[in-house]
Structures are given as structure tokens and as C-alpha cells.
Design an enzyme around this catalytic site. Structure first.
Site, short mmCIF file in Angstrom:
data_model
loop_
_atom_site.label_atom_id
_atom_site.label_comp_id
_atom_site.label_asym_id
_atom_site.label_seq_id
_atom_site.Cartn_x
_atom_site.Cartn_y
_atom_site.Cartn_z
N HIS A 38 0.83 -1.21 0.00
CA HIS A 38 0.00 0.00 0.00
C HIS A 38 0.86 1.27 0.00
O HIS A 38 2.04 1.20 -0.35
CB HIS A 38 -0.99 -0.05 1.17
CG HIS A 38 -1.70 -1.38 1.25
ND1 HIS A 38 -2.66 -1.77 0.35
CD2 HIS A 38 -1.52 -2.44 2.10
CE1 HIS A 38 -3.07 -2.99 0.65
NE2 HIS A 38 -2.38 -3.43 1.69
N GLU A 76 -1.98 0.01 8.05
CA GLU A 76 -1.11 -1.02 7.48
C GLU A 76 0.03 -0.41 6.68
O GLU A 76 1.17 -0.89 6.74
CB GLU A 76 -1.92 -1.97 6.61
CG GLU A 76 -1.10 -3.09 5.99
CD GLU A 76 -1.88 -3.95 5.02
OE1 GLU A 76 -1.28 -4.91 4.48
OE2 GLU A 76 -3.06 -3.67 4.78
N HIS A 131 3.10 -7.23 4.35
CA HIS A 131 1.74 -6.79 4.64
C HIS A 131 1.36 -7.15 6.06
O HIS A 131 2.08 -7.86 6.77
CB HIS A 131 0.74 -7.45 3.68
CG HIS A 131 0.78 -6.91 2.29
ND1 HIS A 131 -0.19 -6.07 1.79
CD2 HIS A 131 1.67 -7.09 1.29
CE1 HIS A 131 0.10 -5.75 0.54
NE2 HIS A 131 1.23 -6.36 0.21
N GLU A 206 1.91 -11.97 5.29
CA GLU A 206 0.98 -11.27 6.16
C GLU A 206 1.49 -11.50 7.58
O GLU A 206 1.36 -12.59 8.15
CB GLU A 206 -0.44 -11.84 6.00
CG GLU A 206 -1.06 -11.63 4.63
CD GLU A 206 -1.63 -10.24 4.43
OE1 GLU A 206 -1.39 -9.36 5.29
OE2 GLU A 206 -2.32 -10.02 3.41
#
Length: 242
Positions: A38, A76, A131, A206
Site C-alpha cells: 500500500h 497497514e 503486509h 501477512e
């Protein structure tokens, strides 16, 4: 500008990719691409964010997303940026070259297809996308995604071996595999553009669930982020033999 100088500028421009990424790893040592998920400016660009881009396997996906956050509001994109900087510094201290897919946490993108292209142009020894998840609050633990079924040789055994090295380093650092995604800390994915479009060994990790209050506290704390960074760096170093 003289024709000779113009030719030199064009040659230099062609030799470099987005964010100064070299088109080949000519320095001789391991080269790793870190992809912080992101970006801090994504939310301010909804039109561009929703633009469809190639996602592999004949599909398209939105350029990017804003990512998730903890219930307290820690985003995040800030987590992935901070952890990636820490991983970069740990790897650089061991003589590993590092390319980042973005230069700060205040801009937009890049789109998911361009992130994959940066790894491919770099001829990276490994691409690691970092992430944190946004699952239900009862979900906990990390998981490492890899492309399956593989679309090329790099997405096969090399990416699986990288995913296993990442899983083993996380477990060795005391992190617990996910109780809601994948199996034993690994997850096969056919829907992630960054993995589908990769020509180099690539995984997406993740690190934890930002919606789980216990994990959110670890993800939000500097010492927690250093712990994640060390596990990621250890996995990469083991994988490349550095």
C-alpha cells in the site's frame, strides 16, 4: 544540450527503471526487492486507485488499495513501510543490495502490476511483499503466500523454498502460524497480482492480523516491528545464503 549529452541522458534513462531500479543485477551480490504494501497517499487518489491493471492469469484488479488498520487507527501502510526500512537496514549490514518498490509513505502506489515489474526488471534474487492482514478479531498468526499453481519456473520450487524459509524464520522467532488462512503458515494463492506477474522468486507475508487486539499491540509497537523485521531478514539471508 549537445547531441552527445542528450544521447548520454537517454542511455542512462533506459538503463534505469522506476525508482532507480537497475535492469540487471550487475554488482555480483544478492539483490532483494522489498515491497512495502500500500502507500500513505492511496486514499487521496480514489480514481487512480480503482483503475484496473493486469493481475495475471487473464485477470485484472484495481491498481492498489488503502490497506487495513488496527482498531486504534494505526495503518497497514505505515506498518509495512516501517518494517521494510528495518529489513533493508538489516540486509544492508550484511552486504545485501536492496531495492524498494516505493520511496516513502506519503505517495501513491505503485500499482500492483508495476510492483511486480520492479522485481522483474531488477533480476532480483528474491521479492518479498510485506503486509499485515485485516481479518476478524478472532483470527491470529502469520501466513506466507506463494503463487500456485505456478506460471513459470521461478514461481515453482524457488518461490516455495522462499516461502518455507520465511515460515521457518517466523516460527523460529516465536510467531505462530495463522489459524484462519493457509496451512502451517503457508498459503497457495492464484489471485495476487504481485505473485502471478513475478518472473523472480516471490512471496507475500501477512505478518499478523491488525484486527486482533493482541497482535495489534505487537504490530503497533516499535519493538514488535523490529521483531518482525528480524524474522524477515533472517529468512532472506537464509534463502540467499548470505
Amino acid at each position: 544540450m549537445s547531441s552527445r549529452r542528450l544521447l548520454l541522458v537517454v542511455a542512462l534513462s533506459c538503463a534505469m527503471g522506476v525508482f532507480g531500479v537497475p535492469t540487471a543485477n550487475s554488482a555480483g551480490g544478492p539483490l532483494i526487492v522489498l515491497d512495502p504494501g500500500h502507500n500513505g497517499g492511496n486514499a487521496a487518489n480514489p480514481g487512480e486507485l480503482d483503475r484496473l491493471v493486469p493481475a495475471g492469469r487473464g485477470n485484472t484488479k484495481p491498481c492498489n488499495t488503502t490497506g487495513t488498520s488496527t482498531d486504534a487507527g494505526y495503518p497497514e501502510h505505515a506498518f509495512t513501510w516501517d518494517v521494510s526500512l528495518r529489513v533493508r537496514d538489516l540486509l544492508a549490514a550484511r552486504g545485501v543490495q536492496v531495492v524498494m518498490t516505493r520511496n516513502d509513505d506519503a505517495g501513491f502506489g505503485p500499482c500492483v502490476d508495476e510492483r511486480a515489474a520492479i522485481g522483474n526488471r531488477s533480476v532480483a534474487d528474491a521479492v518479498v511483499s510485506i503486509h499485515a492482514d485485516g481479518a476478524t478479531p478472532t483470527g491470529a498468526g502469520f501466513h506466507v503466500a506463494h503463487s500456485a499453481p505456478p506460471l513459470n519456473e521461478s514461481q515453482g520450487e524457488p518461490s516455495l523454498r522462499l516461502a518455507q524459509a520465511m515460515r521457518d524464520a517466523f516460527v523460529g522467532s516465536g510467531f505462530v502460524p495463522s489459524n484462519y488462512a493457509g496451512s502451517g503458515g503457508l498459503q497457495e494463492r492464484a489471485d495476487l497480482a504481485g505473485l502471478n506477474l513475478a518472473d523472480r522468486p516471490a512471496v507475500l507475508v501477512e505478518c499478523g492480523n491488525m484486527r486482533n487486539p493482541v497482535e495489534a499491540a505487537v504490530l503497533s509497537a516499535p519493538e514488535g516491528r523490529q521483531h518482525y523485521a528480524q524474522a524477515i531478514a533472517d529468512a532472506i539471508l537464509q534463502y540467499v545464503g548470505a
